[in-house]
Design an enzyme around this catalytic site. Structure first.
Site, PDB file in Angstrom:
ATOM      1  N   GLU A   1      18.463  13.386 -22.141  1.00  0.00           N
ATOM      2  CA  GLU A   1      19.417  12.503 -21.092  1.00  0.00           C
ATOM      3  C   GLU A   1      20.075  12.443 -19.699  1.00  0.00           C
ATOM      4  O   GLU A   1      21.043  12.628 -19.831  1.00  0.00           O
ATOM      5  CB  GLU A   1      20.565  12.105 -21.590  1.00  0.00           C
ATOM      6  CG  GLU A   1      20.015  11.212 -23.470  1.00  0.00           C
ATOM      7  CD  GLU A   1      20.450  10.937 -24.242  1.00  0.00           C
ATOM      8  OE1 GLU A   1      22.346  11.274 -24.347  1.00  0.00           O
ATOM      9  OE2 GLU A   1      20.609  10.813 -25.909  1.00  0.00           O
TER      10      GLU A   1
ATOM     11  N   HIS B   1      22.160  15.946 -25.032  1.00  0.00           N
ATOM     12  CA  HIS B   1      20.765  15.352 -25.901  1.00  0.00           C
ATOM     13  C   HIS B   1      19.839  15.619 -23.989  1.00  0.00           C
ATOM     14  O   HIS B   1      19.911  15.366 -22.896  1.00  0.00           O
ATOM     15  CB  HIS B   1      20.653  14.104 -25.891  1.00  0.00           C
ATOM     16  CG  HIS B   1      21.456  13.525 -27.287  1.00  0.00           C
ATOM     17  ND1 HIS B   1      21.780  12.724 -27.213  1.00  0.00           N
ATOM     18  CD2 HIS B   1      21.457  14.570 -28.029  1.00  0.00           C
ATOM     19  CE1 HIS B   1      22.346  11.967 -28.459  1.00  0.00           C
ATOM     20  NE2 HIS B   1      22.156  13.228 -29.694  1.00  0.00           N
TER      21      HIS B   1
ATOM     22  N   GLU C   1      27.347   5.199 -23.540  1.00  0.00           N
ATOM     23  CA  GLU C   1      25.969   5.223 -22.950  1.00  0.00           C
ATOM     24  C   GLU C   1      25.750   4.331 -22.144  1.00  0.00           C
ATOM     25  O   GLU C   1      26.134   3.165 -21.547  1.00  0.00           O
ATOM     26  CB  GLU C   1      25.415   4.140 -24.253  1.00  0.00           C
ATOM     27  CG  GLU C   1      25.777   5.026 -25.981  1.00  0.00           C
ATOM     28  CD  GLU C   1      24.834   6.037 -25.672  1.00  0.00           C
ATOM     29  OE1 GLU C   1      23.936   5.892 -25.274  1.00  0.00           O
ATOM     30  OE2 GLU C   1      24.451   6.799 -26.792  1.00  0.00           O
TER      31      GLU C   1
ATOM     32  N   HIS D   1      25.856  10.134 -22.437  1.00  0.00           N
ATOM     33  CA  HIS D   1      24.488   9.701 -23.171  1.00  0.00           C
ATOM     34  C   HIS D   1      24.158   7.763 -22.391  1.00  0.00           C
ATOM     35  O   HIS D   1      24.731   8.043 -21.373  1.00  0.00           O
ATOM     36  CB  HIS D   1      24.573   9.287 -24.014  1.00  0.00           C
ATOM     37  CG  HIS D   1      24.905  10.452 -24.827  1.00  0.00           C
ATOM     38  ND1 HIS D   1      24.572  11.416 -26.035  1.00  0.00           N
ATOM     39  CD2 HIS D   1      26.052  11.225 -24.883  1.00  0.00           C
ATOM     40  CE1 HIS D   1      25.092  12.573 -26.327  1.00  0.00           C
ATOM     41  NE2 HIS D   1      26.589  11.991 -25.843  1.00  0.00           N
TER      42      HIS D   1
HETATM   43  O1  LIG Z   1      19.616   5.834 -28.615  1.00  0.00           O
HETATM   44  C1  LIG Z   1      19.366   6.450 -29.548  1.00  0.00           C
HETATM   45  O2  LIG Z   1      19.320   6.068 -30.795  1.00  0.00           O
HETATM   46  C2  LIG Z   1      20.549   7.339 -29.264  1.00  0.00           C
HETATM   47  C3  LIG Z   1      21.310   7.434 -28.073  1.00  0.00           C
HETATM   48  C4  LIG Z   1      22.672   8.715 -28.663  1.00  0.00           C
HETATM   49  O3  LIG Z   1      22.311   9.889 -27.706  1.00  0.00           O
HETATM   50  N1  LIG Z   1      23.610   8.349 -28.913  1.00  0.00           N
HETATM   51  C5  LIG Z   1      24.975   9.377 -29.033  1.00  0.00           C
HETATM   52  C6  LIG Z   1      26.320   8.568 -29.694  1.00  0.00           C
HETATM   53  C7  LIG Z   1      27.349   8.980 -30.210  1.00  0.00           C
HETATM   54  C8  LIG Z   1      27.952   8.367 -31.516  1.00  0.00           C
HETATM   55  O4  LIG Z   1      27.812   8.040 -32.287  1.00  0.00           O
HETATM   56  O5  LIG Z   1      29.363   8.764 -30.726  1.00  0.00           O
HETATM   57  C9  LIG Z   1      24.272  10.212 -30.594  1.00  0.00           C
HETATM   58  O6  LIG Z   1      22.961   9.151 -31.210  1.00  0.00           O
HETATM   59  O7  LIG Z   1      24.026  10.974 -30.329  1.00  0.00           O
HETATM   60 ZN   LIG Z   2      22.518  11.127 -25.973  1.00  0.00          ZN
END
Ligand SMILES: O=C(O)CCC(=O)N[C@@H](CCC(=O)O)C(=O)O
Ligand SMILES: [Zn+2]
Length: 335
Positions: free
Chosen positions: A62, A59, A215, A151
């Protein structure tokens, strides 16, 4: 510093390096593989058999994780960090990084495990390319395979730093890896309970790597990340890279574990999420709470004791995850 240590500068400028391969004074070979992709290989006599994939910028907005990987690369290029691991550094979505956006047309982290083949556009092509980089990197048999995809989150969080651990039928989550994450500063881990389409789901399910999405606080622009303290993660990454991690019992040391109760999928434009816009990740929801509604009078009502919400986002495309309902779990199922 060797020019290849400036992978981020090259990526931000959209430029190719003049030399594709360089050697540090320590005999570490750095090889540019393509936009935002660089392999680091220690001299054979020092190689300890660890293959470490570090990705960030899947992303584009980030930035704290991108800055962290940039720091590590600088350290290697200046021979201040002396790798014993083979490492693949990947900046996931260069175009979005240059624009400071999460994505341009499509979320790259929803295009893995075959999804990019069903789609088109530059982000689908990039997901295919990232899969190929990872596949080639993790193709050497008999080596340890570890992937951290770094992330930051869209919103604030009651638990600042946490990891998501993918799922594969018949494969157990590793207690040792959780202890390593705890030592790296993670306060919680979310154990997934079904297959997924993220980058770490791909490397975990298809390439047999131990793989985690980390995260690391709230997403902010470059240079504004002083509130995100990544010291513990940085220290642990350096130790993994240099092959000098302290021997530790597999202590989870207060690490909070959660499992996924349900993924909230947005099916249509009628989807409504009944949460305040500024709700934090890990906020508790009481039983009976009407969380969301969608077409044909479908309703998402909280049924689980101790449920919490993470990543609520009603703006995702139809068919994608608009939030995850999680519940506390115990370490009983770990390998
Ligand atoms: O803050 C958010 O809503 C999304 C943060 C983020 O990019 N999280 C990843 C998690 C990936 C996973 O589920 O392993 C995403 O949503 O891609
Ligand atoms: Zn992300």
């Amino acid at each position: 510093m060797l020019a290849l240590g400036k992978l981020l500068d090259l990526t931000l400028a959209g430029r190719e390096p003049a030399e594709k391969t360089q050697l540090t004074v320590e005999g570490v070979r750095m090889r540019w593989l393509g936009e935002g992709a660089l392999e680091v290989r220690p001299a054979e006599a020092r190689d300890n058999g660890m293959d470490l994939l570090l990705s960030a910028g899947i992303h584009g907005n980030e930035t704290a994780p991108i800055e962290l990987l940039d720091e590590l690369l600088h350290g290697i290029a200046r021979a201040e960090i002396k790798p014993r691991a083979r490492i693949l550094f990947l900046f996931g979505n260069p175009e979005a990084i240059r624009k400071g956006e999460r994505y341009i047309e499509q979320d790259v982290n929803r295009l893995f495990n075959g999804r990019h083949e069903l789609s088109s556009g530059s982000e689908a092509l990039r997901a295919g390319q990232l899969e190929q980089f990872a596949k080639t990197f993790f193709s050497v048999p008999g080596r340890t395979r570890l992937h951290y995809d770094l992330h930051t989150a869209i919103r604030g969080s009651k638990i600042e730093q946490f990891a998501l651990y993918p799922f594969k039928e018949g494969r157990q989550h590793s207690r040792r890896e959780l202890a390593r994450l705890r030592a790296a500063g993670m306060e919680a881990v979310l154990l997934q309970s079904k297959a997924s389409i993220t980058f770490t789901a791909f490397t975990y399910e298809q390439l047999d790597a131990e793989a985690f999405t980390l995260e690391l606080g709230k997403a902010r622009p470059f240079g504004q990340n002083e509130q995100v303290n990544l010291d513990r993660l940085e220290t642990r990454l350096k130790q993994i890279i240099e092959g000098n991690e302290p021997e530790e019992a597999d202590a989870l040391d207060g690490l909070q574990l959660f499992s996924v109760a349900r993924e909230i999928i947005k099916h249509s434009d009628s989807f409504r999420l009944h949460l305040p816009a500024d709700i934090e990740n890990f906020s508790e929801l009481s039983k009976g709470y009407l969380l969301a509604e969608d077409l044909a009078e479908s309703r998402w009502i909280v049924e689980e004791e101790g449920a919490r919400i993470i990543f609520p986002n009603p703006k995702v495309r139809n068919g994608l995850r608009a939030g995850i309902l999680i519940v506390p779990t115990s370490p009983d199922q770990l390998a």
